[in-house]
Motif scaffolding. Structure first.
Motif, short mmCIF file in Angstrom:
data_model
loop_
_atom_site.label_atom_id
_atom_site.label_comp_id
_atom_site.label_asym_id
_atom_site.label_seq_id
_atom_site.Cartn_x
_atom_site.Cartn_y
_atom_site.Cartn_z
N LEU A 108 1.15 -15.74 38.21
CA LEU A 108 1.33 -14.95 37.00
C LEU A 108 2.68 -14.24 37.02
O LEU A 108 2.93 -13.41 37.88
CB LEU A 108 0.19 -13.93 36.88
CG LEU A 108 -1.21 -14.54 36.76
CD1 LEU A 108 -2.27 -13.52 37.13
CD2 LEU A 108 -1.45 -15.08 35.36
N LYS A 109 3.51 -14.57 36.04
CA LYS A 109 4.86 -14.00 36.00
C LYS A 109 5.20 -13.41 34.64
O LYS A 109 5.67 -12.28 34.55
CB LYS A 109 5.89 -15.09 36.35
CG LYS A 109 5.72 -15.75 37.71
CD LYS A 109 6.11 -14.82 38.84
CE LYS A 109 6.06 -15.54 40.17
NZ LYS A 109 6.37 -14.63 41.31
N THR A 110 5.00 -14.17 33.60
CA THR A 110 5.54 -13.84 32.28
C THR A 110 4.45 -13.31 31.36
O THR A 110 3.24 -13.44 31.62
CB THR A 110 6.17 -15.08 31.64
OG1 THR A 110 5.12 -16.03 31.35
CG2 THR A 110 7.18 -15.72 32.58
N GLN A 140 -1.90 -3.09 40.50
CA GLN A 140 -1.15 -3.01 41.75
C GLN A 140 -0.83 -4.39 42.31
O GLN A 140 0.20 -4.58 42.96
CB GLN A 140 -1.92 -2.18 42.78
CG GLN A 140 -1.97 -0.69 42.45
CD GLN A 140 -3.19 -0.03 43.04
OE1 GLN A 140 -4.33 -0.37 42.70
NE2 GLN A 140 -2.98 0.91 43.94
N GLY A 141 -1.74 -5.35 42.06
CA GLY A 141 -1.50 -6.71 42.53
C GLY A 141 -0.40 -7.43 41.78
O GLY A 141 0.06 -8.49 42.22
N HIS A 142 0.04 -6.85 40.67
CA HIS A 142 1.10 -7.46 39.86
C HIS A 142 2.42 -6.71 39.99
O HIS A 142 3.45 -7.32 40.22
CB HIS A 142 0.64 -7.53 38.40
CG HIS A 142 -0.66 -8.24 38.23
ND1 HIS A 142 -0.79 -9.60 38.37
CD2 HIS A 142 -1.91 -7.77 37.97
CE1 HIS A 142 -2.06 -9.95 38.18
NE2 HIS A 142 -2.76 -8.84 37.95
N THR A 143 2.35 -5.40 39.86
CA THR A 143 3.60 -4.63 39.99
C THR A 143 4.20 -4.77 41.37
O THR A 143 5.43 -4.72 41.52
CB THR A 143 3.35 -3.15 39.68
OG1 THR A 143 2.41 -2.60 40.61
CG2 THR A 143 2.82 -2.97 38.26
N TRP A 149 5.09 -3.88 33.66
CA TRP A 149 3.91 -3.48 32.89
C TRP A 149 3.93 -4.14 31.52
O TRP A 149 2.88 -4.56 31.00
CB TRP A 149 3.86 -1.97 32.74
CG TRP A 149 3.29 -1.26 33.93
CD1 TRP A 149 3.96 -0.84 35.03
CD2 TRP A 149 1.92 -0.91 34.13
NE1 TRP A 149 3.09 -0.23 35.91
CE2 TRP A 149 1.83 -0.25 35.38
CE3 TRP A 149 0.76 -1.06 33.38
CZ2 TRP A 149 0.63 0.23 35.90
CZ3 TRP A 149 -0.44 -0.58 33.89
CH2 TRP A 149 -0.50 0.05 35.14
N SER A 150 5.10 -4.26 30.91
CA SER A 150 5.16 -4.83 29.57
C SER A 150 4.76 -6.30 29.56
O SER A 150 4.04 -6.75 28.66
CB SER A 150 6.56 -4.66 28.97
OG SER A 150 7.54 -5.29 29.75
N ASN A 151 5.20 -7.07 30.55
CA ASN A 151 4.78 -8.47 30.61
C ASN A 151 3.27 -8.58 30.71
O ASN A 151 2.63 -9.38 30.01
CB ASN A 151 5.43 -9.18 31.80
CG ASN A 151 6.83 -9.67 31.50
OD1 ASN A 151 7.33 -9.49 30.41
ND2 ASN A 151 7.45 -10.29 32.49
N MET A 152 2.70 -7.79 31.60
CA MET A 152 1.26 -7.83 31.83
C MET A 152 0.49 -7.36 30.60
O MET A 152 -0.36 -8.08 30.06
CB MET A 152 0.93 -6.96 33.05
CG MET A 152 -0.54 -6.84 33.38
SD MET A 152 -0.83 -5.99 34.96
CE MET A 152 0.17 -4.50 34.78
N MET A 153 0.77 -6.17 30.14
CA MET A 153 -0.05 -5.56 29.10
C MET A 153 0.22 -6.17 27.72
O MET A 153 -0.71 -6.29 26.90
CB MET A 153 0.19 -4.05 29.07
CG MET A 153 -0.14 -3.35 30.38
SD MET A 153 -1.83 -3.69 31.00
CE MET A 153 -2.84 -2.84 29.79
#
Length: 383
Positions: A108-110, A140-143, A149-153
């Protein structure tokens, strides 16, 4: 089935096929609410392969494992470890699961990746008549990998909106802290999530709980309660100190305990814990398929039935379907019905429980409750 040990992979596969072959249309059609599903745990092998190909990232099943070069190799790698999981002790099985689970995050990146992940779940859920859900996510597993945060959310938000418009699924998110990370990290991520309060309804605690008591995170959970968030925490099955953790979650955290408890199956073995949960009128998110590796087939049914018969508002959920034999909420409802001898009326109670202990707006709850009664009456109008 008379199984007296945890079900191995091949028998779980047969059980899944047998449950679906029964073609229980009532369980399929009843409207459902899902309150315990990890969005990262819905990362199927096919989607994992797709994302790594799109992003040009290295594909492994577990950290430091062999690099995999095709979807077939990925499936073969998963199949090679699955048969052994039922012969491992709980610690070994837990470690194997977490290694594969967190390695999947690497795909998971984008923003598009996070959209695809969420839509993949929403599409599965819609096919099983889920009307509302509260997916967990682990920021936490992504940051920690440099994802913004913007890519994820923004990816999650886009999928959430599209699912409501096109699939008739409403949703809110539960942000979980990894309990094997520090309370300071939890607080940092809590502060960083504030711009997304319109999406996040609750705060949770998950990941490996060995020697990580819930009260370690007291300060951030107390703050979250004061800020108006709902609270829940995992108490995994048959882990070290699980009964003590359940007691903290039910009656101590944030002053009076959380609003719900995730898993908590061990409460069935302790009448004092059952009484505490009943006193607090807490909902409990049960994920039957997840427990087939941890306990005997017969004991699992007895434990779930004991909680239900005691009057606890248990709910049925899928947990991490991509890592649980591709078993989603429908399969978990079918398994619970089979294990516990639940009638259609009992299934209706379970469906209502999930609505009533959800954190949806009351108008959403009322609409789903009415739909449940319509479906029940359609199947049982002649009785």
């Amino acid at each position: 089935m008379g199984i007296e040990e945890a079900l191995p992979h091949e028998l779980r596969g047969k059980l899944r096929a047998d449950l679906l072959a029964a073609d229980d249309k009532f369980v399929l059609e009843i409207p459902k609410v899902e309150l315990h599903v990890h969005i990262e745990g819905t990362l199927t092998l096919n989607l994992r392969w797709k994302l790594t190909q799109r992003n040009g990232t290295i594909l492994r099943l577990v950290p430091n494992g062999p690099e995999l070069h095709s979807l077939e190799e990925l499936h073969a790698a998963m199949d090679s470890i699955m048969p052994d999981s039922s012969r491992m002790n709980n610690d070994e099985e837990r470690d194997m699961f977490f290694e594969s689970y967190f390695e999947g995050f690497q795909a998971l990146k984008t923003e598009e990746d996070y959209y695809d992940l969420a839509m993949n779940y929403f599409e599965h859920a819609a096919s099983m008549n889920v009307r509302y859900c509260e997916p967990f996510f682990d920021p936490q597993g992504h940051t920690s990998r440099g994802v913004s945060w913007s890519n994820m959310m923004d990816g999650f938000r886009k999928a959430q909106k599209e699912a409501e418009e096109k699939l008739n699924i409403k949703s809110s998110w539960i942000m979980c802290f990894l309990r094997d990370h520090s309370p300071e990290s939890a607080t940092e991520h809590y502060k960083a999530a504030q711009p997304y309060r319109d999406m996040i309804v609750g705060i949770g605690l998950d990941s490996c709980e060995e020697d990580r008591r819930p009260s370690l995170f007291e300060e951030v959970f107390a703050q979250a309660r004061g800020d108006g968030f709902k609270l829940t925490m995992h108490c995994d099955v048959d882990q070290k100190n699980t009964p003590k953790h359940i007691r903290q979650v039910v009656s101590v955290v944030a002053g009076e305990g959380t609003d719900r408890i995730d898993h908590g199956l061990n409460a069935s073995d302790d009448r004092s814990l059952i009484d505490l949960i009943l006193k607090r009128d807490m909902g409990m998110t049960i994920c039957p398929w997840s427990y087939l590796r941890h306990t005997t087939y017969a004991k699992l049914g007895q434990r779930i039935r004991a909680l239900y018969d005691a009057g606890i508002k248990i709910t049925i959920n899928s947990d991490d379907p991509a890592f649980m034999d591709d078993c989603w909420i429908l399969h978990n409802f079918l398994l619970a019905k089979h294990l516990c001898g639940f009638s259609d009326r009992d299934i209706t109670v379970l469906a209502r429980n999930a609505i009533n202990v959800s954190w949806a707006e009351q108008s959403v709850k009322d609409n789903i409750l009415r739909e449940i009664e319509i479906v029940y009456d359609r199947f049982h109008s002649s009785q």
